[in-house]
Design an enzyme around this catalytic site. Structure first.
Site, PDB file in Angstrom:
ATOM      1  N   LYS A  87       0.825  -1.216   0.000  1.00 51.54           N
ATOM      2  CA  LYS A  87       0.000   0.000   0.000  1.00 51.54           C
ATOM      3  C   LYS A  87       0.864   1.274   0.000  1.00 51.54           C
ATOM      4  CE  LYS A  87      -3.977  -2.109   2.354  1.00 51.54           C
ATOM      5  NZ  LYS A  87      -4.985  -1.902   3.428  1.00 51.54           N
TER       6      LYS A  87
ATOM      7  N   TYR B 235     -12.549  -2.391  -3.748  1.00 50.33           N
ATOM      8  CA  TYR B 235     -13.010  -2.594  -2.368  1.00 50.33           C
ATOM      9  C   TYR B 235     -14.549  -2.603  -2.264  1.00 50.33           C
ATOM     10  CZ  TYR B 235      -8.482  -2.154   0.099  1.00 50.33           C
ATOM     11  OH  TYR B 235      -7.219  -2.352   0.624  1.00 50.33           O
TER      12      TYR B 235
ATOM     13  N   ASN C 179      -1.900   0.113   6.911  1.00 47.56           N
ATOM     14  CA  ASN C 179      -1.417  -1.173   7.429  1.00 47.56           C
ATOM     15  C   ASN C 179      -0.506  -1.902   6.436  1.00 47.56           C
ATOM     16  OD1 ASN C 179      -3.417  -1.945   5.674  1.00 47.56           O
ATOM     17  ND2 ASN C 179      -4.548  -3.201   7.135  1.00 47.56           N
TER      18      ASN C 179
ATOM     19  N   HIS D  50      -2.209  -5.399   1.671  1.00 51.26           N
ATOM     20  CA  HIS D  50      -3.511  -6.057   1.530  1.00 51.26           C
ATOM     21  C   HIS D  50      -3.245  -7.484   1.072  1.00 51.26           C
ATOM     22  CE1 HIS D  50      -7.584  -6.989   0.182  1.00 51.26           C
ATOM     23  NE2 HIS D  50      -7.007  -7.494  -0.889  1.00 51.26           N
TER      24      HIS D  50
ATOM     25  N   GLU E  93      -9.534 -10.810  -7.486  1.00 56.38           N
ATOM     26  CA  GLU E  93      -8.586  -9.697  -7.291  1.00 56.38           C
ATOM     27  C   GLU E  93      -7.407  -9.782  -8.268  1.00 56.38           C
ATOM     28  OE1 GLU E  93      -7.575  -9.568  -3.107  1.00 56.38           O
ATOM     29  OE2 GLU E  93      -9.562  -8.839  -2.569  1.00 56.38           O
TER      30      GLU E  93
HETATM   31  P1  CMP Z   1      -7.361  -4.572   3.785  1.00 54.69           P
HETATM   32  O1  CMP Z   1      -6.903  -5.956   4.084  1.00 54.69           O
HETATM   33  O2  CMP Z   1      -6.743  -3.880   2.621  1.00 54.69           O
HETATM   34  O3  CMP Z   1      -8.950  -4.603   3.546  1.00 54.69           O
HETATM   35  C1  CMP Z   1      -9.772  -3.489   3.800  1.00 54.69           C
HETATM   36  C2  CMP Z   1      -9.078  -2.404   4.547  1.00 54.69           C
HETATM   37  O4  CMP Z   1      -9.911  -1.488   5.228  1.00 54.69           O
HETATM   38  C3  CMP Z   1      -8.234  -3.004   5.654  1.00 54.69           C
HETATM   39  O5  CMP Z   1      -7.138  -3.670   5.089  1.00 54.69           O
HETATM   40  C4  CMP Z   1      -7.906  -1.768   6.498  1.00 54.69           C
HETATM   41  O6  CMP Z   1      -6.733  -1.110   6.068  1.00 54.69           O
HETATM   42  C5  CMP Z   1      -9.109  -0.846   6.227  1.00 54.69           C
HETATM   43  N1  CMP Z   1      -9.913  -0.599   7.413  1.00 54.69           N
HETATM   44  C6  CMP Z   1     -10.128   0.606   7.981  1.00 54.69           C
HETATM   45  N2  CMP Z   1     -10.919   0.506   9.050  1.00 54.69           N
HETATM   46  C7  CMP Z   1     -11.230  -0.807   9.184  1.00 54.69           C
HETATM   47  C8  CMP Z   1     -12.009  -1.545  10.128  1.00 54.69           C
HETATM   48  N3  CMP Z   1     -12.648  -0.964  11.151  1.00 54.69           N
HETATM   49  N4  CMP Z   1     -12.092  -2.887   9.950  1.00 54.69           N
HETATM   50  C9  CMP Z   1     -11.463  -3.514   8.913  1.00 54.69           C
HETATM   51  N5  CMP Z   1     -10.713  -2.843   8.003  1.00 54.69           N
HETATM   52  C10 CMP Z   1     -10.588  -1.515   8.125  1.00 54.69           C
END
Ligand code: CMP
Length: 136
Positions: A12, A52, A115, A118, A129
């Protein structure tokens, strides 16, 4: 019995910006993943919204799509036995503060949004995906 799978990983914007691309790829390789395809791109917000779409009803959807389209990302197809589960394990919990030691998100993640990576959450979604970014 072997069960070779493919999964999609995205490095990311927060991680690309901090030049963590090679370190994260090393973690994949050191954990037995092969990198089958990869490209560095920047996507439009409208594309992030499509990617998403499963989260479209969530309160964090808009910020998430703004974020994913905010800078370059590296999209990677990983291959390994049970790759989907293995990559989720290597990434660690969605929220870096809950992630186990030694995971990518524990090591590099800044917040639940930033984070760093993904990873597909199922074999079915991995196919969707991978097609999303690499359909020929
Ligand atoms: P990712 O695995 O990319 O999938 C969706 C993303 O939403 C997740 O990582 C997080 O970075 C983001 N996100 C933000 N807030 C939340 C939340 N409360 N719960 C889950 N994902 C979240």
């Amino acid at each position: 019995m072997s069960n070779v799978e493919k999964t999609l990983s995205i490095i990311k914007p927060d991680a690309v910006e901090r030049n963590l691309e090679n370190e994260i790829k090393e973690m994949f390789k050191n954990n037995g993943f092969s990198i089958i395809k990869q490209k560095k791109i920047q996507i439009e917000k409208s594309e992030a919204e499509k990617f998403y779409k499963v989260h479209e009803t969530k309160p964090f959807y808009n910020d998430l799509c703004t974020y994913l389209s905010s800078g370059p990302i590296v999209v990677i197809v990983l291959e390994k036995d049970n790759a989907v589960f293995a990559n989720r394990k290597l990434m660690g919990d969605t929220n870096p503060k809950d992630a186990d030691e030694g995971t990518i998100r524990k090591k590099y993640g800044i917040s639940i949004d930033k984070n760093s990576v993904h990873g597909s959450d199922s074999v079915e979604n991995a196919k969707i995906e991978i097609d999303f970014f690499f359909k020929e």
